[in-house]
Design an enzyme around this catalytic site. Sequence first.
Site: not given
Ligand code: FRU
Length: 486
Positions: A293, A151-152, A91-92, A31
């Site tokens: 993915w 997350r994110d 992570f993101s 990401d």
């Molecule tokens: C999306 C993701 C996010 C996560 C990151 C981990 O592609 O799965 O949800 O933060 O990649 O690398």
Amino acid sequence: MLYRNKIPIDKVDKRYKPTFHASVPSGWANDPNGLIWYNGQAHLFFQHNPYSNYWGPMHWGHLTSKDFIRWEEQPIALKPDKRYDIPFGCFSGTAIEKDSMLYLMYTGVTLSRQQQCLAYSNDGIHFKKSKRNPVINTSELPFGASKRDFRDPKVFSRDGKFYCLVGTKRNEHGDILLYQSDDLEHWNYVGNLMEIDDRPDHQPINGVFECPDYQLIDGQEILFTSPQDLQSDGNRFQNSQSSVWIAGELDFETGNYYYDQFHELDSGFDFYAPQTMRLPDGRIILIGWKECWGREYPTEKDNWVGSFTLPRELTYREGHLFQNPIHEMVRYRCNHVVVQNLDILQNEALAIDGVSGNRLELNLLIELGDAEQVGLKVLKGTFNETRLYYERKSNCFVFDRSASGVPIKGKESNTTVRKCDITAKNVFSLRVFLDVSCVEVFLQDGYSVMTGNIYADPENDVGIEFYCKGGNARIRNLEIYDIVVE
Ligand code: FRU
């Protein structure tokens, strides 16, 4: 933690490396993160494993650019080195400027939980993690929300307050949580965006709503997210994971988001986890991960995996989100060729002098005539070709990479053909960018976009041909430019 060394640049085989798309210098990238204009330049951070060509402990890689086309590598901005981000990493997340400082909000991931953390910098290059981390911890989760899927963070300001959207899973369904803060360090939970009700288009989705993002575009609020496990629906959501835009209204008091429909952001093969940013001149820019993915990644052998889409300018009109390549692209145009009013006869391949290559931009306005199918073949050589065409009877545009070159397998049963529903009357417009292994097609002035990676022979598969079937068609206007980035 002990790591091996970063993969040296001289170990990278550049045969498939794009030239005007941002990509990881070496190792793995997913990401885009922390997109922001800060200190006179654009910052593109990204999920990065510098030590191998596979996903691993997440660092934040960092590229900067003055024009979004030529990118410069910066030192790694964040690495996993605290109890709240070991072992899975950082992570993101997103970036925001406050009192001239640059702040990054990211997710720290341990074995048992995901929590939101803050880092800050006064030069935009070197970052320190906040002593208060995690600034949003799992005790601030509402009932039923998952500690392992939290997350994110997308951080933004509105009416003098800071807000943060975080993706999660709540009672086994994807959701997004809204938090509010006055200083970025102390956060209060407001509510959740995805209340389930009985509207037909509003079915619960089981996966996490990854990478939420939010913008006001031409007066319309738009939520972006990448929900895992979206079921395919006709030609939509054909990849194992898709990204969507949702026009609606966010209630900042309750956190609820009111909307009617979901739209896929990109109808091609390779697009996920996009982020947006607002430029000082008001333009809203989107950049996505130009991969998906669960796929095979042919550049693994070359010691790099992961590139990003062209930055796209977003506009909203007539109830629709339009995406077009960033204007700065025009600075890199060379060798202009124009062709007008040229017939394409059924079943006769039409090659045009001066029209070939694999680092170029092609703008095409086609009259469909009485043809059933009309389009072009690009990256064409003796054995390989990539087909891009409009099909009248099914009203869709097709991106076919079944004969393109190195096959790419994935979780999906079909990784070779993507179709985008679109209705053309008599003329059809498309803008195609080829960048060695990247193909991006902007349809009907950016109404839809299809992105895909192609691994043809970069030296020899550079032919372009126009063709039609079931009747004749005509090129009304074709303009083609080499894109040269020294
Ligand atoms: C999306 C993701 C996010 C996560 C990151 C981990 O592609 O799965 O949800 O933060 O990649 O690398």
